[in-house]
Design a protein around this motif. Structure first.
Motif, PDB file in Angstrom:
ATOM      1  N   LEU A   1       0.725  -1.353   0.242  1.00 35.51           N
ATOM      2  CA  LEU A   1      -0.136  -0.388  -0.143  1.00 35.51           C
ATOM      3  C   LEU A   1       1.353   0.930  -0.352  1.00 35.51           C
ATOM      4  N   ALA A   2       1.768   1.736   0.570  1.00 37.68           N
ATOM      5  CA  ALA A   2       2.493   2.012   0.939  1.00 37.68           C
ATOM      6  C   ALA A   2       3.389   2.305  -0.230  1.00 37.68           C
ATOM      7  N   ILE A   3       3.846   1.889  -1.380  1.00 39.95           N
ATOM      8  CA  ILE A   3       4.280   2.049  -2.757  1.00 39.95           C
ATOM      9  C   ILE A   3       3.593   2.113  -3.516  1.00 39.95           C
ATOM     10  N   PHE A   4       1.896   1.950  -3.078  1.00 39.06           N
ATOM     11  CA  PHE A   4       0.899   2.228  -4.581  1.00 39.06           C
ATOM     12  C   PHE A   4       0.936   4.057  -4.083  1.00 39.06           C
ATOM     13  N   LYS A   5       0.861   4.423  -3.021  1.00 39.36           N
ATOM     14  CA  LYS A   5       0.286   5.455  -2.380  1.00 39.36           C
ATOM     15  C   LYS A   5       1.474   6.520  -3.170  1.00 39.36           C
ATOM     16  N   GLY A   6       2.669   5.891  -3.006  1.00 39.71           N
ATOM     17  CA  GLY A   6       4.404   6.815  -3.085  1.00 39.71           C
ATOM     18  C   GLY A   6       4.027   7.019  -5.302  1.00 39.71           C
ATOM     19  N   ASN A   7       3.469   5.734  -5.206  1.00 42.29           N
ATOM     20  CA  ASN A   7       3.681   5.959  -7.117  1.00 42.29           C
ATOM     21  C   ASN A   7       2.708   6.927  -7.212  1.00 42.29           C
ATOM     22  N   GLU A   8       1.342   5.979  -7.043  1.00 47.02           N
ATOM     23  CA  GLU A   8      -0.221   7.624  -7.580  1.00 47.02           C
ATOM     24  C   GLU A   8       0.837   9.041  -7.645  1.00 47.02           C
ATOM     25  N   ALA A   9       1.324   9.190  -6.341  1.00 48.12           N
ATOM     26  CA  ALA A   9       1.618  10.839  -6.179  1.00 48.12           C
ATOM     27  C   ALA A   9       2.621  11.530  -6.660  1.00 48.12           C
ATOM     28  N   MET A  10       3.627  10.269  -6.844  1.00 47.91           N
ATOM     29  CA  MET A  10       4.229  10.253  -8.173  1.00 47.91           C
ATOM     30  C   MET A  10       4.196  11.242  -9.238  1.00 47.91           C
TER      31      MET A  10
ATOM     32  N   ASN B   1      -1.245  -7.495  -9.398  1.00 40.62           N
ATOM     33  CA  ASN B   1       0.220  -6.321  -9.509  1.00 40.62           C
ATOM     34  C   ASN B   1      -0.934  -5.246  -8.356  1.00 40.62           C
ATOM     35  N   LEU B   2       0.534  -4.831  -7.295  1.00 39.89           N
ATOM     36  CA  LEU B   2      -0.378  -3.881  -6.659  1.00 39.89           C
ATOM     37  C   LEU B   2      -0.713  -3.046  -6.864  1.00 39.89           C
ATOM     38  N   MET B   3      -0.934  -2.313  -8.167  1.00 38.29           N
ATOM     39  CA  MET B   3      -1.366  -1.320  -8.221  1.00 38.29           C
ATOM     40  C   MET B   3      -2.729  -1.295  -9.184  1.00 38.29           C
ATOM     41  N   MET B   4      -3.203  -2.556  -9.717  1.00 35.22           N
ATOM     42  CA  MET B   4      -4.432  -2.279  -9.755  1.00 35.22           C
ATOM     43  C   MET B   4      -5.350  -3.101  -8.055  1.00 35.22           C
ATOM     44  N   ILE B   5      -4.196  -4.119  -7.692  1.00 33.12           N
ATOM     45  CA  ILE B   5      -4.984  -4.197  -6.264  1.00 33.12           C
ATOM     46  C   ILE B   5      -5.801  -3.028  -5.335  1.00 33.12           C
TER      47      ILE B   5
ATOM     48  N   PRO C   1       1.988 -12.392 -23.466  1.00 34.46           N
ATOM     49  CA  PRO C   1       2.899 -11.743 -24.934  1.00 34.46           C
ATOM     50  C   PRO C   1       2.159  -9.904 -24.391  1.00 34.46           C
ATOM     51  N   SER C   2       2.099  -9.657 -23.634  1.00 34.91           N
ATOM     52  CA  SER C   2       1.311  -7.486 -23.420  1.00 34.91           C
ATOM     53  C   SER C   2       2.623  -7.861 -22.102  1.00 34.91           C
ATOM     54  N   ALA C   3       2.041  -6.455 -22.222  1.00 32.27           N
ATOM     55  CA  ALA C   3       3.385  -5.416 -20.955  1.00 32.27           C
ATOM     56  C   ALA C   3       2.862  -5.832 -19.577  1.00 32.27           C
ATOM     57  N   ASP C   4       3.720  -5.687 -19.180  1.00 34.89           N
ATOM     58  CA  ASP C   4       3.062  -5.154 -17.208  1.00 34.89           C
ATOM     59  C   ASP C   4       2.194  -4.701 -16.367  1.00 34.89           C
ATOM     60  N   ALA C   5       1.632  -5.403 -16.196  1.00 34.88           N
ATOM     61  CA  ALA C   5      -0.032  -4.682 -15.219  1.00 34.88           C
ATOM     62  C   ALA C   5      -0.066  -3.180 -15.083  1.00 34.88           C
ATOM     63  N   GLY C   6       1.619  -3.419 -14.236  1.00 31.62           N
ATOM     64  CA  GLY C   6       1.387  -2.513 -13.024  1.00 31.62           C
ATOM     65  C   GLY C   6       1.490  -1.247 -14.049  1.00 31.62           C
ATOM     66  N   THR C   7       2.543  -1.746 -15.261  1.00 33.21           N
ATOM     67  CA  THR C   7       3.074  -0.464 -16.509  1.00 33.21           C
ATOM     68  C   THR C   7       1.620   0.400 -17.218  1.00 33.21           C
ATOM     69  N   VAL C   8       0.654  -1.036 -18.183  1.00 34.98           N
ATOM     70  CA  VAL C   8      -0.588  -0.302 -18.225  1.00 34.98           C
ATOM     71  C   VAL C   8      -1.316  -0.078 -16.968  1.00 34.98           C
ATOM     72  N   TYR C   9      -1.590   0.060 -16.018  1.00 34.94           N
ATOM     73  CA  TYR C   9      -2.397   0.786 -15.042  1.00 34.94           C
ATOM     74  C   TYR C   9      -2.284   1.696 -15.081  1.00 34.94           C
ATOM     75  N   GLU C  10      -0.536   2.110 -15.044  1.00 39.84           N
ATOM     76  CA  GLU C  10       0.055   3.668 -14.629  1.00 39.84           C
ATOM     77  C   GLU C  10      -0.137   4.342 -16.331  1.00 39.84           C
ATOM     78  N   LEU C  11      -0.291   4.079 -17.170  1.00 37.89           N
ATOM     79  CA  LEU C  11      -0.311   4.547 -18.866  1.00 37.89           C
ATOM     80  C   LEU C  11      -1.631   4.885 -19.072  1.00 37.89           C
ATOM     81  N   GLY C  12      -2.614   3.719 -18.065  1.00 39.47           N
ATOM     82  CA  GLY C  12      -4.400   4.334 -18.459  1.00 39.47           C
ATOM     83  C   GLY C  12      -4.416   5.271 -17.471  1.00 39.47           C
ATOM     84  N   TYR C  13      -3.719   5.399 -16.391  1.00 38.61           N
ATOM     85  CA  TYR C  13      -3.705   6.872 -15.127  1.00 38.61           C
ATOM     86  C   TYR C  13      -3.843   7.673 -15.257  1.00 38.61           C
ATOM     87  N   MET C  14      -2.582   8.071 -16.052  1.00 40.78           N
ATOM     88  CA  MET C  14      -2.099   9.374 -16.928  1.00 40.78           C
ATOM     89  C   MET C  14      -2.739  10.418 -17.919  1.00 40.78           C
TER      90      MET C  14
END
Lengths: 188, 188
Positions: free
Chosen positions: A51-60, B141-145, A77-90
């Protein structure tokens, strides 16, 4: 000065901190500030570490003007899910969206490496579960590829897969150059 | 009336249109409007078909108040990349984020199905390429969860994987009930 969120499965590499430093140094050379996710600055043994990582990354991400996402295929076959989430968020936040993949293969070819792909009775490509395999000649799912086209710039890929897919930063640096051009208004 | 964007690899199923109808009918029973992506309403042979799908889906997300994402693993240990992108986009737009996975297994177990997982010299889990395997006891991945925890409600999973992982809508309906509760202010 423009701040760039540096998204990617790079945080999972054995030398994650070193590659973050290299990416930030490339940004600095182009007059930009690279913000590298906090995954490696958090005590992983602590309660609520994820959760600390999530909050830090979201603030960043909220502090950044743009994202450069490493969409190189990750465990499939696809990109890392965390990275894809972040692309969508931005994209949702209306930020500049840039990305690269060190694997230039189209999605169908990537799927074929790990799964049987056949033709359905209606003539489109399916996997062994009968689920459609996207066949638009794009490197990954259309949502990610076209958000780049419309909210940033076309996915950057090398002509050939580099020898060290996780450490070659040529396509990354091309994204940084694009971001620097946007920041100084040389193009749009 | 609250509009819910129905994200998921459901659009790749052989009976994609039928499952979209079932999901929309469940939403209607709970007093909500389900918006199902356009992938199947576009002429796939047309030029720029993939761009038309992207634009249609983005407009549909912008019109929606919330997302219910199907995060069941898709061609690997993580959720479908297109769905993950859409979850990120809706989080970025400040919309209510709900999701389910019909596979309740934690991420490490999912990775082990397809990859060798070992311990690094420093004691954390790695795959055969030496990349860290996230080990927080989370399903993906923690970002989605954690975006669900903070911007919606905890990921809904069944106690056991249902027999038909692509057609069982029990966990989907639990998400719809959560969305209906939020819409009428019964809980927050």
């Amino acid at each position: 000065m423009t701040k760039i969120y540096l998204a990617g499965p790079d945080v999972f590499l054995p030398d994650a901190i070193e590659i973050g430093r290299r990416k930030a140094a490339i940004c600095a050379r182009h007059g930009l500030i690279g913000l590298y996710p906090l995954d490696n600055a958090v005590d992983l043994a602590a309660a609520h570490a994820s959760l600390a990582i999530f909050k830090g990354n979201e603030a960043m991400m909220d502090a950044a003007d743009a994202i450069i996402a490493n969409l190189t295929p990750f465990r499939g076959p696809s990109a890392d899910a965390g990275t894809v989430y972040e692309l969508g968020y931005m994209a949702g936040r209306g930020k500049l969206c840039l990305a690269y993949s060190n694997d230039p293969a189209v999605y169908v070819e990537r799927v074929k490496r790990n799964y049987d792909v056949t033709k359905s009775a209606t003539g489109h490509l399916i996997d062994r579960d009968g689920l459609t395999v996207e066949d638009f000649g794009l490197p990954d799912n259309l949502m990610m590829i076209h958000t780049l086209d419309l909210h940033g710039a076309r996915l950057v890929t090398p002509r050939q897969r580099p020898q060290d897919i996780w450490h070659d930063l040529t396509s990354f640096e091309a994204c940084v150059a694009l971001a620097a051009d946007r920041a100084t208004g040389k193009s749009d």
